[in-house]
Design a protein around this motif. Sequence first.
Motif, PDB file in Angstrom:
ATOM      1  N   VAL A 128       0.824  -1.207   0.000  1.00 21.84           N
ATOM      2  CA  VAL A 128       0.000   0.000   0.000  1.00 21.84           C
ATOM      3  C   VAL A 128       0.857   1.256   0.000  1.00 21.84           C
ATOM      4  N   VAL A 129       1.848   1.312   0.871  1.00 24.72           N
ATOM      5  CA  VAL A 129       2.666   2.520   1.006  1.00 24.72           C
ATOM      6  C   VAL A 129       3.649   2.657  -0.153  1.00 24.72           C
TER       7      VAL A 129
ATOM      8  N   LEU B 273       8.895   9.133  -4.028  1.00 23.71           N
ATOM      9  CA  LEU B 273       9.887   8.978  -2.970  1.00 23.71           C
ATOM     10  C   LEU B 273       9.537   7.859  -1.989  1.00 23.71           C
ATOM     11  N   LEU B 274       8.329   7.292  -2.097  1.00 27.73           N
ATOM     12  CA  LEU B 274       7.956   6.161  -1.248  1.00 27.73           C
ATOM     13  C   LEU B 274       8.189   4.811  -1.936  1.00 27.73           C
ATOM     14  N   LEU B 275       8.638   4.824  -3.170  1.00 23.48           N
ATOM     15  CA  LEU B 275       8.887   3.558  -3.874  1.00 23.48           C
ATOM     16  C   LEU B 275       9.857   2.634  -3.127  1.00 23.48           C
ATOM     17  N   PRO B 276      10.898   3.163  -2.459  1.00 27.97           N
ATOM     18  CA  PRO B 276      11.802   2.244  -1.743  1.00 27.97           C
ATOM     19  C   PRO B 276      11.141   1.428  -0.638  1.00 27.97           C
TER      20      PRO B 276
ATOM     21  N   ILE C  70      12.346  -3.340  -8.040  1.00 27.39           N
ATOM     22  CA  ILE C  70      13.522  -2.758  -8.686  1.00 27.39           C
ATOM     23  C   ILE C  70      13.231  -1.367  -9.242  1.00 27.39           C
ATOM     24  N   THR C  71      11.946  -1.010  -9.382  1.00 24.95           N
ATOM     25  CA  THR C  71      11.584   0.334  -9.847  1.00 24.95           C
ATOM     26  C   THR C  71      12.144   1.404  -8.916  1.00 24.95           C
ATOM     27  N   ALA C  72      12.376   1.060  -7.650  1.00 25.09           N
ATOM     28  CA  ALA C  72      12.907   2.018  -6.678  1.00 25.09           C
ATOM     29  C   ALA C  72      14.348   2.412  -6.969  1.00 25.09           C
ATOM     30  N   ALA C  73      14.998   1.757  -7.924  1.00 23.30           N
ATOM     31  CA  ALA C  73      16.389   2.103  -8.253  1.00 23.30           C
ATOM     32  C   ALA C  73      16.534   3.570  -8.626  1.00 23.30           C
TER      33      ALA C  73
END
Length: 388
Positions: free
Chosen positions: A20-21, A28-31, A130-133
């Motif tokens: 959810v988060v 900036l919340l992707l990680p 991996i999108t958080a890269a």
Amino acid sequence: MCRDYLRPALLILASIAVGVVGWSGHVLLLPVALGFPLLWSFSRSRSVAALVSAGYFLAASRGLPQGVATFYSSDIWPGLLLWLCASLGFVAVHLVLWTNKESVRPFRYFLAAVIMTIPPFGITGWAHPITAAGVLFPGWGWWGLGFMTAGLAGLVTRIWPAVAIALIGLWLWTAASWTEPHLPNGWRGVDLKLGASLGRDVDLHRQRDLVATVRNAASDGARFVVLPETALGFWTPTVARLWTGASGDTDATVIAGATMVDATGYDNVLVAIDRNGGSSILYRERMPVPGSMWQPWRSWFGESGGARADFFTNPVVSIGGRRAAPLICYEQLIVWPILQSMLHDPDFVVAVGNGWWTEGTSIVAIQRAAATAWAKLFAKPLVIAFNT
């Protein structure tokens, strides 16, 4: 007995919270999504790993049932069915590759991550951590992707606390200095709020309104104006003549979404209409939305219809003497289209969509966040145009 049930329950609840988060639509919340491999590795049985995977994926894609119901003007049940079916691939991969052997667990998770990146499983490879890269390693390009992959594998090892601390440190550092991708010089993306009528209401009045929108953007100095997915409706000789005739009154080249129909199906495309009165098909969507658009099973029964998937064709296109990486709607939610495009080192990214059916969900925000993250990872300018 209570303790035996408490740990799995907490892992499942945590995986739902991570989904959810992490996939709330804030780049900036992707990680936060990096919590999934950690929770997967904490599972003490294959069944718990499957439930953790299901909790994460279903939470991350929670807007799908409502979106499908809106798209088809139906009740919630077809959307729920598609939501559950789409999760089967993700859950199956992480179920089969889960192991309690610490020595092989990093390789198993790496293999699961790769499988969920490329077809066939990559076709529904939404919510890939991996999108958080792009948030943790902005501007690092392929090196950043490699470090992100190593970080994901490191989170399922004994040294996960050290890996997690390092990744959190990078996250805080980049968040403190974060800037959005800039626009390419002379380019302008136009967001519209025309709802379901865009692409369906194709009368002359609508086309003239869109022409006026382009002229307004061009009057501010834009030399290339991007309109959302399916903005022009069906691309016919009549529509082409209208737009090529109107292009003579402006100095801007128009990049707009349209639909090309023939006897066997249709293509979701981007067309280019230049200031000299010419027009051409610039890009054919590589991966339309499975189910609602791409329906390969029709051919199994001798039927026609549905959108064509061009898969690995036209990863970059040339426009205005530069090369662009186009992403239409669904392609922003999965991994392989953008990575394929980046193998050709484009000059910038063009992301368009028609998200009228996502009202009340975070789907469009997630698409924007994902496109932004990938553009930041490879330090590419980004043009976005959405209709809502």
